[in-house]
Design a protein around this motif. Structure first.
Motif, PDB file in Angstrom:
ATOM      1  N   SER A   1       0.690  -5.974 -10.107  1.00 42.82           N
ATOM      2  CA  SER A   1      -0.483  -5.772  -9.269  1.00 42.82           C
ATOM      3  C   SER A   1      -0.103  -6.092  -7.825  1.00 42.82           C
ATOM      4  O   SER A   1       0.799  -6.895  -7.561  1.00 42.82           O
TER       5      SER A   1
ATOM      6  N   ASP B   1       0.275   6.025  -6.138  1.00 41.27           N
ATOM      7  CA  ASP B   1      -0.851   6.671  -6.804  1.00 41.27           C
ATOM      8  C   ASP B   1      -2.172   5.941  -6.569  1.00 41.27           C
ATOM      9  O   ASP B   1      -3.216   6.333  -7.093  1.00 41.27           O
ATOM     10  N   GLY B   2      -2.128   4.859  -5.780  1.00 44.12           N
ATOM     11  CA  GLY B   2      -3.360   4.177  -5.393  1.00 44.12           C
ATOM     12  C   GLY B   2      -4.106   3.490  -6.517  1.00 44.12           C
ATOM     13  O   GLY B   2      -5.311   3.262  -6.417  1.00 44.12           O
ATOM     14  N   ASP B   3      -3.390   3.092  -7.571  1.00 45.78           N
ATOM     15  CA  ASP B   3      -4.069   2.451  -8.707  1.00 45.78           C
ATOM     16  C   ASP B   3      -4.108   0.934  -8.600  1.00 45.78           C
ATOM     17  O   ASP B   3      -4.547   0.252  -9.522  1.00 45.78           O
ATOM     18  N   GLY B   4      -3.651   0.381  -7.462  1.00 45.19           N
ATOM     19  CA  GLY B   4      -3.667  -1.065  -7.286  1.00 45.19           C
ATOM     20  C   GLY B   4      -2.498  -1.769  -7.926  1.00 45.19           C
ATOM     21  O   GLY B   4      -2.439  -2.996  -7.952  1.00 45.19           O
ATOM     22  N   LYS B   5      -1.548  -0.984  -8.466  1.00 45.88           N
ATOM     23  CA  LYS B   5      -0.369  -1.559  -9.100  1.00 45.88           C
ATOM     24  C   LYS B   5       0.877  -0.853  -8.601  1.00 45.88           C
ATOM     25  O   LYS B   5       0.827   0.294  -8.152  1.00 45.88           O
TER      26      LYS B   5
ATOM     27  N   SER C   1       4.297  -3.068 -14.852  1.00 45.65           N
ATOM     28  CA  SER C   1       3.766  -2.863 -13.507  1.00 45.65           C
ATOM     29  C   SER C   1       3.437  -4.208 -12.880  1.00 45.65           C
ATOM     30  O   SER C   1       3.323  -5.227 -13.571  1.00 45.65           O
TER      31      SER C   1
ATOM     32  N   ASP D   1       4.448   0.293  -9.999  1.00 48.63           N
ATOM     33  CA  ASP D   1       5.213   0.423 -11.234  1.00 48.63           C
ATOM     34  C   ASP D   1       6.700   0.206 -10.955  1.00 48.63           C
ATOM     35  O   ASP D   1       7.117  -0.004  -9.807  1.00 48.63           O
TER      36      ASP D   1
ATOM     37  N   ASP E   1       2.430   1.623  -3.528  1.00 51.61           N
ATOM     38  CA  ASP E   1       1.444   2.015  -4.549  1.00 51.61           C
ATOM     39  C   ASP E   1       1.047   3.470  -4.303  1.00 51.61           C
ATOM     40  O   ASP E   1      -0.047   3.780  -3.856  1.00 51.61           O
TER      41      ASP E   1
ATOM     42  N   ARG F   1       0.850  -1.204   0.000  1.00 52.63           N
ATOM     43  CA  ARG F   1       0.000   0.000   0.000  1.00 52.63           C
ATOM     44  C   ARG F   1       0.882   1.249   0.000  1.00 52.63           C
ATOM     45  O   ARG F   1       0.577   2.240  -0.659  1.00 52.63           O
TER      46      ARG F   1
END
Length: 199
Positions: A158, A118-122, A156, A124, A116, A113
């Motif tokens: 997940s 930018d909070g996009d669930g991935k 990326s 990078d 991540d 968490r």
């Protein structure tokens, strides 16, 4: 890049390499001060403010993690030697995936968490490499880890893929498990000097 050699020693090898990462001060024991320093490094390398909710959650998760480890390994000193770490990790967690999930998954989820951003669930490549830098992986192994875990090559990972890799790394004896590469090339003859990871 090395190839798997002695599959029977694979899990032990991974656990030893991991000890080198968590023994942040290099004094030969793993204790709460190490994990708190590691948490601070992860937060700093991700450029997240220390008072951010995800940073505070990581500190709490690391504290709970080290206390759970001490309890599961029946340790009272608060310090864990490489031998205790290896024996306990394999005996208590490597052979008990349900217990692994209970103790490790909350910490792993808090780490990813944080990563991540930018909070996009991935996660990078930049976010992942910052994590790798924080745990002390060499630049070469940071890149190897990302490339090996990015199975579809989309640049990326997940969060669920990383959590699965985390479990592979700490519990699997399968030499082909993708999670073996979480910290790079664990078969590299130069990565471990017998007591700690060579950085």
């Amino acid at each position: 890049m090395a190839n798997p050699q002695d599959v029977g020693d694979l899990l032990e090898r991974k656990i030893d390499v991991c000890f080198g990462h968590v023994d942040v001060d290099g004094d030969g024991v793993f204790e709460e001060a190490d994990v708190m320093a590691l948490a601070a490094r992860m937060i700093a390398y991700q450029n997240v403010p220390f008072d951010a909710p995800e940073a505070q959650a990581l500190f709490r998760s690391f504290q709970e993690f080290v206390r759970n480890i001490a309890r599961e390994l029946d340790l009272t000193s608060g310090q864990i030697s490489p031998e205790q770490w290896r024996k306990g990790m394999i005996g208590r967690f490597g052979e008990n995936p349900a217990l692994f999930d209970k103790v490790f998954r909350p910490l792993a989820a808090a780490i990813w968490r944080l990563c991540d951003r930018d909070g996009d669930g991935k996660v990078d490549a930049e976010e992942f490499l910052c994590f790798q830098k924080a745990v002390g992986s060499s630049p070469e192994n940071r890149q190897i880890a990302f490339e090996r875990l990015d199975l579809n090559g989309d640049g990326s990972l997940s969060v669920e893929e990383i959590l699965s890799a985390y479990k592979d790394y700490y519990t699997s004896r399968d030499p082909h498990a993708p999670g073996n590469w979480l910290y790079g090339d664990v078969w590299d003859a130069d990565i471990w000097d017998g007591t700690k990871v060579k950085l």
